[in-house]
Design an enzyme around this catalytic site. Structure first.
Site, PDB file in Angstrom:
ATOM      1  N   CYS A 114       6.833   4.380   3.440  1.00  0.00           N
ATOM      2  CA  CYS A 114       5.983   3.409   2.750  1.00  0.00           C
ATOM      3  C   CYS A 114       5.539   2.342   3.729  1.00  0.00           C
ATOM      4  CB  CYS A 114       6.744   2.783   1.584  1.00  0.00           C
ATOM      5  SG  CYS A 114       5.787   1.488   0.775  1.00  0.00           S
ATOM      6  N   HIS A 117      14.383  10.140   1.442  1.00  0.00           N
ATOM      7  CA  HIS A 117      13.886  10.004   2.818  1.00  0.00           C
ATOM      8  C   HIS A 117      15.055  10.266   3.764  1.00  0.00           C
ATOM      9  CE1 HIS A 117       9.680   8.440   2.493  1.00  0.00           C
ATOM     10  NE2 HIS A 117      10.066   8.430   1.236  1.00  0.00           N
ATOM     11  N   HIS A 176      13.673  11.897  -4.968  1.00  0.00           N
ATOM     12  CA  HIS A 176      12.749  11.697  -3.840  1.00  0.00           C
ATOM     13  C   HIS A 176      13.553  11.018  -2.728  1.00  0.00           C
ATOM     14  CE1 HIS A 176       8.623  10.424  -2.288  1.00  0.00           C
ATOM     15  NE2 HIS A 176       9.386   9.535  -1.680  1.00  0.00           N
ATOM     16  N   ARG A 218       0.419  12.929   0.650  1.00  0.00           N
ATOM     17  CA  ARG A 218       0.400  11.522   0.187  1.00  0.00           C
ATOM     18  C   ARG A 218       1.421  10.690   0.979  1.00  0.00           C
ATOM     19  NH1 ARG A 218       3.692   7.550  -1.434  1.00  0.00           N
ATOM     20  NH2 ARG A 218       4.842   8.975  -2.787  1.00  0.00           N
ATOM     21  N   ASP A 219       2.703  10.874   0.708  1.00  0.00           N
ATOM     22  CA  ASP A 219       3.725  10.047   1.360  1.00  0.00           C
ATOM     23  C   ASP A 219       3.663  10.223   2.878  1.00  0.00           C
ATOM     24  OD1 ASP A 219       6.127   8.620   1.930  1.00  0.00           O
ATOM     25  OD2 ASP A 219       7.039   9.292   0.077  1.00  0.00           O
ATOM     26  N   ASN A 224      10.189  11.572   4.845  1.00  0.00           N
ATOM     27  CA  ASN A 224      10.878  12.212   3.716  1.00  0.00           C
ATOM     28  C   ASN A 224      11.818  13.301   4.196  1.00  0.00           C
ATOM     29  OD1 ASN A 224       8.056  11.360   2.652  1.00  0.00           O
ATOM     30  ND2 ASN A 224       9.274  11.691   0.823  1.00  0.00           N
TER      31      ASN A 224
HETATM   32  N1  COA Z   1      -8.211   1.726  -6.308  1.00  0.00           N
HETATM   33  C1  COA Z   1      -9.307   1.189  -5.736  1.00  0.00           C
HETATM   34  N2  COA Z   1      -9.580  -0.116  -5.748  1.00  0.00           N
HETATM   35  C2  COA Z   1      -8.715  -0.926  -6.388  1.00  0.00           C
HETATM   36  C3  COA Z   1      -7.563  -0.437  -7.014  1.00  0.00           C
HETATM   37  C4  COA Z   1      -7.318   0.954  -6.963  1.00  0.00           C
HETATM   38  N3  COA Z   1      -6.228   1.484  -7.516  1.00  0.00           N
HETATM   39  N4  COA Z   1      -6.903  -1.453  -7.551  1.00  0.00           N
HETATM   40  C5  COA Z   1      -7.600  -2.564  -7.295  1.00  0.00           C
HETATM   41  N5  COA Z   1      -8.690  -2.249  -6.579  1.00  0.00           N
HETATM   42  C6  COA Z   1      -9.723  -3.166  -6.055  1.00  0.00           C
HETATM   43  C7  COA Z   1     -10.178  -4.180  -7.086  1.00  0.00           C
HETATM   44  O1  COA Z   1     -11.239  -3.673  -7.851  1.00  0.00           O
HETATM   45  C8  COA Z   1     -10.581  -5.348  -6.212  1.00  0.00           C
HETATM   46  O2  COA Z   1     -11.828  -5.060  -5.625  1.00  0.00           O
HETATM   47  P1  COA Z   1     -12.891  -6.208  -5.321  1.00  0.00           P
HETATM   48  O3  COA Z   1     -12.248  -7.102  -4.291  1.00  0.00           O
HETATM   49  O4  COA Z   1     -14.077  -5.457  -4.789  1.00  0.00           O
HETATM   50  O5  COA Z   1     -13.116  -6.890  -6.617  1.00  0.00           O
HETATM   51  C9  COA Z   1      -9.561  -5.324  -5.102  1.00  0.00           C
HETATM   52  O6  COA Z   1      -9.102  -3.952  -5.034  1.00  0.00           O
HETATM   53  C10 COA Z   1      -8.374  -6.228  -5.376  1.00  0.00           C
HETATM   54  O7  COA Z   1      -7.852  -5.964  -6.669  1.00  0.00           O
HETATM   55  P2  COA Z   1      -6.476  -6.567  -7.220  1.00  0.00           P
HETATM   56  O8  COA Z   1      -6.281  -6.083  -8.609  1.00  0.00           O
HETATM   57  O9  COA Z   1      -6.462  -8.057  -6.966  1.00  0.00           O
HETATM   58  O10 COA Z   1      -5.414  -5.835  -6.317  1.00  0.00           O
HETATM   59  P3  COA Z   1      -4.396  -6.449  -5.264  1.00  0.00           P
HETATM   60  O11 COA Z   1      -5.129  -6.881  -4.049  1.00  0.00           O
HETATM   61  O12 COA Z   1      -3.520  -7.443  -5.951  1.00  0.00           O
HETATM   62  O13 COA Z   1      -3.545  -5.147  -4.890  1.00  0.00           O
HETATM   63  C11 COA Z   1      -2.662  -3.043  -5.636  1.00  0.00           C
HETATM   64  C12 COA Z   1      -2.738  -4.533  -5.889  1.00  0.00           C
HETATM   65  C13 COA Z   1      -1.650  -2.494  -6.624  1.00  0.00           C
HETATM   66  C14 COA Z   1      -4.023  -2.428  -5.884  1.00  0.00           C
HETATM   67  C15 COA Z   1      -2.245  -2.777  -4.179  1.00  0.00           C
HETATM   68  O14 COA Z   1      -1.154  -3.605  -3.848  1.00  0.00           O
HETATM   69  C16 COA Z   1      -1.867  -1.322  -3.916  1.00  0.00           C
HETATM   70  O15 COA Z   1      -2.715  -0.451  -3.935  1.00  0.00           O
HETATM   71  N6  COA Z   1      -0.586  -1.016  -3.663  1.00  0.00           N
HETATM   72  C17 COA Z   1      -0.114   0.329  -3.420  1.00  0.00           C
HETATM   73  C18 COA Z   1       0.257   0.455  -1.985  1.00  0.00           C
HETATM   74  C19 COA Z   1       0.740   1.862  -1.677  1.00  0.00           C
HETATM   75  O16 COA Z   1       0.004   2.797  -1.753  1.00  0.00           O
HETATM   76  N7  COA Z   1       2.013   1.964  -1.274  1.00  0.00           N
HETATM   77  C20 COA Z   1       2.564   3.189  -0.867  1.00  0.00           C
HETATM   78  C21 COA Z   1       2.846   4.118  -1.967  1.00  0.00           C
HETATM   79  S1  COA Z   1       4.270   3.658  -2.892  1.00  0.00           S
HETATM   80 ZN    ZN Z   2       8.615   8.123  -0.364  1.00  0.00          ZN
END
Ligand code: COA
Ligand code: ZN
Length: 301
Positions: A235, A204, A202, A12-13, A244
């Site tokens: 990230c 890095h 956790h 994942r990370d 990490n």
């Molecule tokens: N998995 C799949 N699709 C997702 C989802 C998820 N967990 N969360 C939201 N979506 C989809 C929605 O259904 C929407 O789809 P559509 O455009 O077809 O309707 C679209 O994504 C946007 O949804 P929204 O709720 O507005 O999300 P956002 O664009 O504001 O993004 C997060 C918010 C939290 C989903 C996003 O910022 C994110 O995934 N962040 C994590 C990043 C990460 O992995 N960082 C590293 C690890 S710490």
């Molecule tokens: Zn990390």
């Protein structure tokens, strides 16, 4: 004998920040080899929008595969309720939520303030999840590349909120700002606030202090550590984040000290070979695999 529990977060990370995509088949082979080496917990992916992190698009398939490995705790990261529901559907045993103590990192990473993210995790905790563990991971707990210093009181406040509805809480040094004195101080403060709910560390290795910080946390009573094979990781939504703490070196350090990890170093090196062969252009790190084990080395019994 003293024991520590290591969760491998490379799939994942590590892979979320790698330049090269690993095929689903290679992920499965790598995870199997990690489990063969003795890892009992692996964070195999995240349930985030695939457009955002294409490397995580196959997480449901990877979780389903990892579940077939006996005795393995399969962990996935989720950033919101939708991700949590996808994780439950796929069959993850444990779901971890990144809750940044830095407002800027939180908004960049999950488009929510820390307070909004705490409420998102609360919603997940209220959603039926029989037998599935929830972990609240306080990211950027030791500093943030965007915000700079992160007040310790903010970390304590978020950890305390998460402890109300998560099974465990971890402190994460997302961008490698921590030092051992700070690690001891902050773990001690948070432990005073939430007791045994504080579980994981956790780290890095961005500035080379990953092992020193892990040892400081161990001395503060921490027994659960995340690490990544080959030191992959970081990230994508935190500028300046890099890998990490390296699993191979962390296992070597503990085993050499007589602290059991349950992990076989030779088999761990075999798992590393699978990683290197799967994404040969990706830089991998680690002192122990390059230098080899010391002559006459004996692992903790
Ligand atoms: N998995 C799949 N699709 C997702 C989802 C998820 N967990 N969360 C939201 N979506 C989809 C929605 O259904 C929407 O789809 P559509 O455009 O077809 O309707 C679209 O994504 C946007 O949804 P929204 O709720 O507005 O999300 P956002 O664009 O504001 O993004 C997060 C918010 C939290 C989903 C996003 O910022 C994110 O995934 N962040 C994590 C990043 C990460 O992995 N960082 C590293 C690890 S710490
Ligand atoms: Zn990390």
């Amino acid at each position: 004998m003293s024991q520590v529990h290591i969760c491998e977060v490379g799939p994942r990370d590590g892979l979320q920040n790698a330049k090269h995509l690993m095929s689903t088949a290679a992920k499965k082979a790598w995870i199997r080899a990690l489990a063969d080496a003795g890892l009992k917990e692996i964070e195999v992916g995240s349930f985030v929008p695939p457009k955002l992190i294409p490397a995580m698009a196959d997480t449901a398939e990877v979780v389903a595969f990892a579940r077939t490995i006996p005795g393995l705790k399969v962990v996935a990261l989720a950033p919101n309720l939708k991700g949590f529901q996808r994780a439950l559907e796929a069959g993850a045993h444990k779901v971890t939520f990144p809750v940044s103590a830095s407002r800027q990192h939180s908004e960049s990473n999950v488009r929510m303030t820390p307070e909004q993210m705490v409420e998102e995790v609360r919603k997940c905790a209220q959603f039926p999840h029989p037998g599935v563990e929830l972990e609240g991971a306080v990211s950027t707990a030791f500093g943030c590349t965007m915000q700079g210093a992160v007040p310790e009181d903010d970390v304590v406040r978020i950890a305390t909120a998460l402890a109300q509805f998560c099974d465990g809480v971890a402190l994460a040094d997302t961008v490698g700002y921590a030092n051992p004195a700070q690690v001891r101080r902050l773990f001690s403060k948070v432990r005073k606030a939430i007791g045994a709910k504080l579980e994981g560390a956790h780290f890095h290795d961005t500035r080379g202090l990953g092992l020193a910080n892990a040892l400081a946390a161990y001395e503060e009573g921490v027994r659960a550590f995340d690490s990544s094979m080959g030191g992959l990781g970081g990230c994508p939504f935190a500028p300046g984040a890099s890998g990490n703490v390296i699993t191979e070196d962390l296992v070597f350090m503990f085993e050499a000290m007589g602290i059991g990890t349950g992990i076989d170093l030779e088999k761990l090196f075999a798992a590393r070979k699978i990683l290197v062969e799967a994404i040969p252009e990706e830089p991998v790190y680690g002192h122990t695999p390059l230098a080899g084990l010391p002559k006459g080395f004996r692992a903790a019994a």
